[in-house]
Design an enzyme around this catalytic site. Sequence first.
Site, PDB file in Angstrom:
ATOM      1  N   CYS A  56       0.836  -1.203   0.000  1.00  0.00           N
ATOM      2  CA  CYS A  56       0.000   0.000   0.000  1.00  0.00           C
ATOM      3  C   CYS A  56       0.872   1.255   0.000  1.00  0.00           C
ATOM      4  CB  CYS A  56      -0.920  -0.017   1.219  1.00  0.00           C
ATOM      5  SG  CYS A  56      -1.859   1.502   1.460  1.00  0.00           S
TER       6      CYS A  56
ATOM      7  N   CYS B 198      -0.015   3.677   2.828  1.00  0.00           N
ATOM      8  CA  CYS B 198       0.499   3.185   4.116  1.00  0.00           C
ATOM      9  C   CYS B 198       1.977   3.521   4.260  1.00  0.00           C
ATOM     10  CB  CYS B 198       0.301   1.677   4.220  1.00  0.00           C
ATOM     11  SG  CYS B 198      -1.423   1.139   4.114  1.00  0.00           S
TER      12      CYS B 198
END
Length: 236
Positions: A135, A138
């Site tokens: 991600c 993230c």
Amino acid sequence: MAGVVRLTTTSVQAIRVSSSFSSFATALNPLQPCLPPNSNLNSDKRLRLLSSSPSCSSSHYHPSSGLGSHLPLRRPKSQVVRVKVDENVAETEPPKWWERNAPNMVDIHSTEEFLSALSGAGERLVIVEFYGTWCASCRALFPKLCKTAVEHPDIVFLKVNFDENKPMCKSLNVRVLPFFHFYRGADGQLESFSCSLAKVKKAISVSPFPQLELGITLQTKRTTSLFFFDRIYQIL
């Protein structure tokens, strides 16, 4: 006639001396395997040829036998050291971005670890981050989250890898990443939201710790807590 005889005797002696030198040269020949057969070369040229010859460069002279033996050269110690250093470098690779934790950050690998961490936190505030190693959001948020964790050492930060804990994440309705949950002691889950670090900081600063309310009534928090643990135990 006497002169002829003397000449013949001298010739015989010369032949014997020449034969002796030939035998001596033949005896010396094994000691100099790198010298060319040309006897007209001087000693300096012989030495240069001896030192530059490939067969001589791999030979070792043994005084006890008087002969040169062809033995393989040992590998330099520097090469062995270089190989060991390369192996050590391979073993000590830098940690991945999601492995660079603050002291109060804990990685969660199972539902059991998650429940144990919540139970062990007592009345401390617990912030759970659900993330994925793939991600991009993230990864961009993680350094700022680590900084926030350092600034609040009394708060426990749990990191849940979505791919390693898919059943638990789905039971907690984690559908986007990164995602955050807030917990505190017997009150259970206090808040949940996606992505924004600003929301995390706002939730931390709403009221002084440990009286963190976040606008949720006590009855709502207890209901949320019971509902949450019921869903968790269904996974086990």
